[in-house]
Design a protein around this motif. Structure first.
Motif: not given
Length: 345
Positions: A200-202, A257-275
């Motif tokens: 679902m997240v991917d 919305q979110g704090d630095c943990y959310v920002y880092a988690s969103v970046a991790k998900e988008l980077l991972t899916v983008a390869g």
């Protein structure tokens, strides 16, 4: 006095005596008839008093008929009726009505009390499952009905609920009608930590990436595009639950919305899916935590911090030297344990 006068006087006396006897007989007869009639009416009245309720109370909306006024509704009420002094009672409106029941020439007064003692009915209340941070519409799907009041008041006591903490909390619904009758129904609010399946997240990440990157972009261009999307679509808030990066990523992608943990988690998900190869990194604990990412697009590891800074400095694909210079000037904002991570360019 001669004989003729004596006879005339005796005859007059006899007539007077006869009149007296007749008058007294008529009086006695009248008294006897009156007494008999009195006894008759008394017996009827006593019969009525024994059969008829002096006070009849019914619930509002209950249709009232003549036999309801009898103690035993199986009694024969033929010959009875409502007297001329009876109120025009309405069993759909609460109140006290004066009713006169009549049989022949005898009437018996009684009262009809139309009352509302039935509490409202609350429907649609059931346990509510909510996830951390979400809101609740307590009255959604809940209805209140009453046998008389068209709009009874509904209140909700949710004072025990803590939406920021996992647990089970009691909520009580109260409904009060115009007559003061009250009903209550309780349920539980269950606050849980949401689990988000990877698929679902991917899927959400793919949906976003499809609008910001293309196949002809370089890896560095993709990094920049992802960085810009995060900063444009997520608003910083002071604190967010640190209970799973995938949960934080999905909530950031969908909630914005979110704090630095959310920002880092969103970046991790988008980077991972983008390869794009990436790694988590965090500041040394000194009372205030901070999270960001490391990325590697073939030239080694670089810092990648998408969380906005008050001075609007950006850290998209920056070297360790650049970030440490900033950190030193800003209270060791990004000081980390070098032994825990690979060499950073």
């Amino acid at each position: 006095m001669n004989t003729r006068d004596k006879k005339r006087l005796e005859k007059k006396k006899r007539r007077k005596k006869i009149k007296y006897v007749l008058a007294r007989g008529f009086l006695y007869a009248t008294i006897a008839v009156a007494f008999a009639m009195g006894c008759f009416f008394f017996l009827i009245y006593r019969d009525m008093r024994g059969k008829i309720r002096k006070n009849l109370q019914v619930e509002v909306g209950t249709k009232v008929v003549l036999k309801n006024f009898f103690v035993d509704e199986e009694d024969d009420c033929s010959g009875y009726g409502y007297g001329p002094k009876s109120d025009a009672f309405d069993y759909n409106i609460p109140g006290v009505y004066h009713v006169e029941l009549k049989k022949g020439m005898i009437s018996f007064p009684c009262e009809l009390s139309v009352v509302d003692t039935t509490p409202p009915v609350i429907d649609g209340v059931s346990d509510i499952v909510v996830f951390l941070g979400e809101g609740i519409s307590y009255k959604k799907g809940v209805t209140v009905s009453d046998n008389y009041d068209a709009s009874p008041e509904l209140k909700v006591d949710s004072s025990k609920v803590r939406l920021s903490t996992e647990g089970t909390y009691e909520v009580v619904y109260y409904a009060t009608d115009e007559a003061g009758n009250m009903a209550s129904v309780a349920c539980n609010v269950i606050v849980e930590s949401r689990e988000y399946p990877k698929e679902m997240v991917d899927e959400k990440a793919k949906e976003i990436l499809a609008t910001i990157i293309s196949g002809d972009m370089t890896q560095e261009q993709k990094l920049t595009s992802i960085y810009q999307w995060i900063q444009a679509h997520i608003t910083y808030v002071t604190y967010w639950e640190k209970n799973g990066w995938r949960k934080a990523a999905y909530e950031g992608l969908t909630g914005g919305q979110g704090d630095c943990y959310v920002y880092a988690s969103v970046a991790k998900e988008l980077l991972t899916v983008a390869g794009i190869e990436n790694m988590d990194i965090q500041k040394l604990p000194d009372g205030q935590m901070h999270y960001w990412n490391l990325v590697n697009i073939g030239d080694g590891w670089f810092h990648y911090d998408t969380c906005p800074r008050a001075d609007h400095t950006t850290f998209c694909y920056v070297t360790d030297e650049e970030l440490m210079a900033y950190s030193k000037a800003h209270g060791d904002s990004h000081l980390y344990n070098r032994e825990d991570y690979p060499e950073i360019r």
